[in-house]
Structure formats: C-alpha cells, structure tokens
Design an enzyme around this catalytic site. Structure first.
Site, PDB file in Angstrom:
ATOM      1  N   GLY A  47       0.830  -1.187   0.000  1.00 31.06           N
ATOM      2  CA  GLY A  47       0.000   0.000   0.000  1.00 31.06           C
ATOM      3  C   GLY A  47       0.868   1.242   0.000  1.00 31.06           C
ATOM      4  O   GLY A  47       2.059   1.186   0.333  1.00 31.06           O
ATOM      5  N   GLN A  52       3.021  10.010   1.484  1.00 34.41           N
ATOM      6  CA  GLN A  52       4.343   9.379   1.454  1.00 34.41           C
ATOM      7  C   GLN A  52       5.176   9.827   0.257  1.00 34.41           C
ATOM      8  O   GLN A  52       6.393   9.627   0.257  1.00 34.41           O
ATOM      9  CB  GLN A  52       4.214   7.840   1.438  1.00 34.41           C
ATOM     10  CG  GLN A  52       3.694   7.274   2.748  1.00 34.41           C
ATOM     11  CD  GLN A  52       3.602   5.764   2.678  1.00 34.41           C
ATOM     12  OE1 GLN A  52       2.623   5.224   2.182  1.00 34.41           O
ATOM     13  NE2 GLN A  52       4.622   5.073   3.167  1.00 34.41           N
ATOM     14  N   CYS A 101       6.642  -0.475   6.897  1.00 32.80           N
ATOM     15  CA  CYS A 101       6.166   0.700   6.174  1.00 32.80           C
ATOM     16  C   CYS A 101       7.278   1.181   5.260  1.00 32.80           C
ATOM     17  O   CYS A 101       8.439   1.220   5.663  1.00 32.80           O
ATOM     18  CB  CYS A 101       5.780   1.800   7.161  1.00 32.80           C
ATOM     19  SG  CYS A 101       5.183   3.314   6.370  1.00 32.80           S
ATOM     20  N   LEU A 102       6.903   1.557   4.050  1.00 34.21           N
ATOM     21  CA  LEU A 102       7.896   2.038   3.095  1.00 34.21           C
ATOM     22  C   LEU A 102       8.566   3.326   3.580  1.00 34.21           C
ATOM     23  O   LEU A 102       9.661   3.639   3.142  1.00 34.21           O
ATOM     24  CB  LEU A 102       7.234   2.268   1.733  1.00 34.21           C
ATOM     25  CG  LEU A 102       6.630   1.004   1.102  1.00 34.21           C
ATOM     26  CD1 LEU A 102       5.785   1.369  -0.102  1.00 34.21           C
ATOM     27  CD2 LEU A 102       7.715   0.010   0.725  1.00 34.21           C
ATOM     28  N   HIS A 143      -3.679   0.929   8.238  1.00 34.58           N
ATOM     29  CA  HIS A 143      -2.299   1.430   8.133  1.00 34.58           C
ATOM     30  C   HIS A 143      -2.223   2.579   7.129  1.00 34.58           C
ATOM     31  O   HIS A 143      -1.655   3.640   7.429  1.00 34.58           O
ATOM     32  CB  HIS A 143      -1.367   0.281   7.728  1.00 34.58           C
ATOM     33  CG  HIS A 143       0.052   0.707   7.502  1.00 34.58           C
ATOM     34  ND1 HIS A 143       1.099   0.264   8.280  1.00 34.58           N
ATOM     35  CD2 HIS A 143       0.610   1.554   6.590  1.00 34.58           C
ATOM     36  CE1 HIS A 143       2.224   0.821   7.848  1.00 34.58           C
ATOM     37  NE2 HIS A 143       1.958   1.600   6.826  1.00 34.58           N
ATOM     38  N   GLU A 144      -2.804   2.359   5.942  1.00 37.30           N
ATOM     39  CA  GLU A 144      -2.700   3.388   4.895  1.00 37.30           C
ATOM     40  C   GLU A 144      -3.455   4.649   5.279  1.00 37.30           C
ATOM     41  O   GLU A 144      -2.961   5.761   5.057  1.00 37.30           O
ATOM     42  CB  GLU A 144      -3.205   2.847   3.551  1.00 37.30           C
ATOM     43  CG  GLU A 144      -2.374   1.708   2.975  1.00 37.30           C
ATOM     44  CD  GLU A 144      -0.885   1.989   2.976  1.00 37.30           C
ATOM     45  OE1 GLU A 144      -0.473   3.143   2.743  1.00 37.30           O
ATOM     46  OE2 GLU A 144      -0.114   1.045   3.223  1.00 37.30           O
ATOM     47  N   HIS A 147      -1.791   7.191   7.462  1.00 42.22           N
ATOM     48  CA  HIS A 147      -0.885   8.152   6.815  1.00 42.22           C
ATOM     49  C   HIS A 147      -1.601   9.467   6.510  1.00 42.22           C
ATOM     50  O   HIS A 147      -0.948  10.503   6.377  1.00 42.22           O
ATOM     51  CB  HIS A 147      -0.329   7.573   5.522  1.00 42.22           C
ATOM     52  CG  HIS A 147       0.779   6.583   5.703  1.00 42.22           C
ATOM     53  ND1 HIS A 147       2.012   6.925   6.203  1.00 42.22           N
ATOM     54  CD2 HIS A 147       0.850   5.251   5.445  1.00 42.22           C
ATOM     55  CE1 HIS A 147       2.801   5.857   6.236  1.00 42.22           C
ATOM     56  NE2 HIS A 147       2.113   4.817   5.793  1.00 42.22           N
TER      57      HIS A 147
HETATM   58 NI    NI Z   1       3.071   2.948   5.626  1.00 42.12          NI
END
Ligand code: NI
Length: 179
Positions: A47, A52, A101-102, A143-144, A147
C-alpha cells in the site's frame, strides 16, 4: 508516469492532516495515482498513501498482487484506489500482527488494529466504495489511512519488545525484499 521518492519518518510532511480531494476523474488525479502505482510496484509495497510521496491529499492505494515477495503468506487484497476514506470499527475486538512501512525502511513492529471495519470513500472517478472487511485487508486499510492523519505505525506500537530490524527479526526475508 514517474517513479517518486518515498519520504521517510522524520520528514514533517508525513505528520500533516491530508486534505480531501475535491475534483474527480481529472488528469491531475489520474497522474497522481499512476505515479503512486508505479512507485508502490517498484518496491513491492502492499500500500501507499499520497503523503508518502509528499502530496497532502486523502488518497491511498493498496492491494496485493498474486505473489508479493514481502508478504508471501498473506491473503489477497483487491487492488484499490481509496479517496476521502472514512473507517468505522465494527465491534471492540483488536488483533495484533507485524507491520512494516515504506517510510520506515528496515524495521518491523507488532501493531494492534481493529479486527473488523467498514470503510467508505470513493475511487478516482468519484464512484462510491463501501466495504466490510477483517483481518489483513482491514489492517492494510487502517495502516494506509493512518498516513492521512499523520500517523506512522511506530506511533501505534504498544510493546517495543516486538519492534526491531527486519534482518534480525525475520532473517529469512532477503535484503532485496525488505521494505
Ligand atoms: Ni506505511
């Protein structure tokens, strides 16, 4: 389409409240989503949220391809573009599982999430989305969407004895597949 840089934790742009999208089916919105898809695919992400890549809009994409090397055992989640989302927990139950997480490369932690949620929003054409989900799907959405309110998963970790470097916690995950 272009590959965008993913901001890392510590960047103040990840802490903002994202703005709702006002106009749908526009070239700018389609271009943003194309960039997000390309950026997520390049790193095998499950995701990605617009903040981000430094875009302060309520846009997230998520979904698992047939085989995601980062999550080989995880159930499939449909490829989804979710805009202006609202999440409602269905019941008090929570469950814990590992997340990465990225924007937090190289680390993993156990995060409590609502077990079962209803989420609503729209897609890039403004068409409504309304789903009731549980398990990994519910986790990815929570999670997404975090953000979009300036929350990164480490802010949700309650037990830091279950937080650490992926290469130590999960040595079977190769470096190439890590975050
Ligand atoms: Ni993340």
């Amino acid at each position: 389409m272009s590959l965008r840089d993913i901001l890392k934790m510590g960047d103040a742009r990840l802490l903002r409240m994202a703005e709702p999208v006002q106009a749908f089916d526009t070239p700018a919105l389609h271009a943003l989503i194309a960039d997000m898809r390309e950026t997520m695919a390049a790193v095998n992400g499950a995701g990605l949220a617009a903040p981000q890549i430094g875009v302060n809009l309520q846009v997230v994409i998520f979904g698992s391809a047939a085989r995601n090397p980062r999550y080989p055992d995880r159930p499939l989640v449909p490829q989804t573009v979710l805009i202006n989302p609202v999440i409602v927990p269905l019941g008090p139950d929570e469950e814990e599982d590992w997340e990465g997480c990225l924007s937090v490369p190289g680390l993993r932690g156990v995060v409590p999430r609502w077990s079962r949620i209803r989420y609503t929003g729209v897609d890039e054409r403004g068409q409504p989305i309304d789903r009731t989900v549980d398990g990994f799907h519910a986790r990815v959405v929570q999670h997404e969407c975090d953000h979009l309110i300036g929350k990164l998963y480490p802010m949700r970790v309650r037990d830091f004895s279950r937080f650490g470097f992926t290469e130590i916690l999960f040595p079977q995950i190769s470096a190439a597949e890590d975050d």
